[in-house]
Scaffold this active site. Structure first.
Site, short mmCIF file in Angstrom:
data_model
loop_
_atom_site.label_atom_id
_atom_site.label_comp_id
_atom_site.label_asym_id
_atom_site.label_seq_id
_atom_site.Cartn_x
_atom_site.Cartn_y
_atom_site.Cartn_z
CG HIS A 1 -43.42 29.93 25.33
ND1 HIS A 1 -42.24 30.57 25.08
CD2 HIS A 1 -44.37 30.60 24.62
CE1 HIS A 1 -42.47 31.59 24.28
NE2 HIS A 1 -43.74 31.63 23.99
CD GLU B 1 -42.53 28.48 22.09
OE1 GLU B 1 -43.73 28.21 22.23
OE2 GLU B 1 -42.13 29.58 21.69
C1 BG6 Z 1 -44.40 32.47 20.82
C2 BG6 Z 1 -45.37 32.82 19.73
O1 BG6 Z 1 -44.53 31.13 21.17
O2 BG6 Z 1 -44.65 33.28 21.97
C3 BG6 Z 1 -45.23 34.29 19.43
O3 BG6 Z 1 -45.13 32.01 18.60
C4 BG6 Z 1 -45.43 35.13 20.66
O4 BG6 Z 1 -46.18 34.66 18.42
C5 BG6 Z 1 -44.46 34.64 21.74
O5 BG6 Z 1 -45.18 36.49 20.38
C6 BG6 Z 1 -44.58 35.37 23.07
O6 BG6 Z 1 -45.89 35.36 23.54
P1 BG6 Z 1 -46.29 36.09 24.88
O7 BG6 Z 1 -47.78 35.98 24.97
O8 BG6 Z 1 -45.59 35.34 25.98
O9 BG6 Z 1 -45.80 37.50 24.76
#
Ligand code: BG6
Length: 314
Positions: A167, A271
């Protein structure tokens, strides 16, 4: 100081959490927290930060660190009863005392091998045993290389199925001046429209509002061009067919406790992921995935992106 110490330093980070600093001889560096097995910093030889890390990031379980490269495993998003993006990002990983050989990286000295195995509590949440390995390495030119190996170690004969993502939060000068190349004309699932499937238009992707898309069957190279800084990031991936692009924009950023109100302007998540077709492993089977990031001056490829040239010319 031994040469080993120059390249790999084990120390304490925020809130006394264990962290490993990798240093490459020309001055590039990376920092990896054992909490989440998460890269939180990647700097070039000018000591410029290349990854975004929220000023409000919470370095405390169970919250994942907002920024760097969280690992999403055993799932991306929130499907079924598991938490959003799985639990690997809020578990404490260990330094792997006995990593298997990683043939392609053997010449690099700035690397660390981490491993995550399930605790008995984890097995109650996701009833499987596994070894989730991560090698974080800095290439001689400062490239940030992440290699993951996930092995099914179930002894009850059961297969398991998972999805996965690196991510990655890139640091960008101004999101309105950023362009992503390599995802044009691909099909994507729009998370803002109930995961409906659309086809991207033919131009490079630019940003003027919230974006949350899963591009399907994305190419192995994607470029993120930061016009204002005249810098291009090249993301190369292997074993990870999809690519998620996310920016929360102003309203969602305000609603997030661990992100500054205006910080969305300086981040873009691109990502490398495996989302659409989950991976199934039988006991004893192993999956490998890989993401390599490099940062080069945009002049190498502006206008006519050729990520291969961009990668090897600088
Ligand atoms: C992204 C998702 O990868 O991560 C989103 O596609 C999400 O939908 C974002 O809001 C952040 O996620 P988190 O759980 O780290 O707040």
């Amino acid at each position: 100081m031994s040469s080993e110490k120059v390249h790999v330093e084990h120390c304490k980070g925020v809130n006394g959490l264990d962290k490993v600093i990798l240093r490459e001889i020309r001055g590039c560096s990376a920092e990896v927290y054992l909490y989440g097995g998460q890269v939180t910093s990647w700097k070039n030889e000018l000591r410029e930060e290349l990854l975004f890390l929220s000023s409000k990031a919470i370095f405390k379980p169970p919250k994942a660190i907002r920024g760097g490269v969280p690992i999403c495993f055993p799932q991306f998003r929130n499907i079924g009863s598991l938490e959003q993006h799985g639990f690997a990002r809020n578990r404490v990983w260990s330094v792997d005392p006995d990593p298997p050989p990683f043939p392609s990286n053997t010449s690099h000295r700035a690397f660390v091998d981490l491993i995550l195995r399930p605790s008995e509590e984890d097995v109650k949440i996701w009833p499987h045993r596994y070894e989730c390995r991560l090698r974080v390495a800095l290439g001689p030119g400062g490239d940030l290389m992440l290699t993951s190996r996930i092995r099914n170690t179930n002894t009850d004969g059961k297969s398991f199925t998972f999805t996965f993502a690196y991510h990655t939060y890139f640091f960008v000068t101004d999101i309105s001046e950023v362009r992503v190349e390599g995802l044009e004309t691909l099909d994507y699932l729009d998370n803002l429209k109930n995961r409906e499937r659309f086809t991207e238009q033919g131009d490079a992707i630019t940003f003027e509002s919230e974006v949350d898309k899963v591009y399907l069957g994305a190419p192995t190279k994607i470029a993120i061009l930061d016009h204002e800084r005249k810098r291009t990031f090249v993301l190369r991936k292997d074993g990870l067919p999809d690519a998620v692009v996310w920016n929360p924009w102003d309203k969602k950023a305000k609603a997030m406790a661990d992100l500054g109100d205006d910080e969305y302007k300086h981040m873009l998540c691109v990502e490398a992921a495996c989302v659409e077709n989950p991976i199934t492993l039988k006991p004893g089977e192993e999956w490998r995935g890989r993401q390599e990031l490099s940062a080069v001056p945009s002049s190498y490829c502006s206008g006519q992106l050729d990520p291969r040239r961009a990668l090897f010319s600088g």
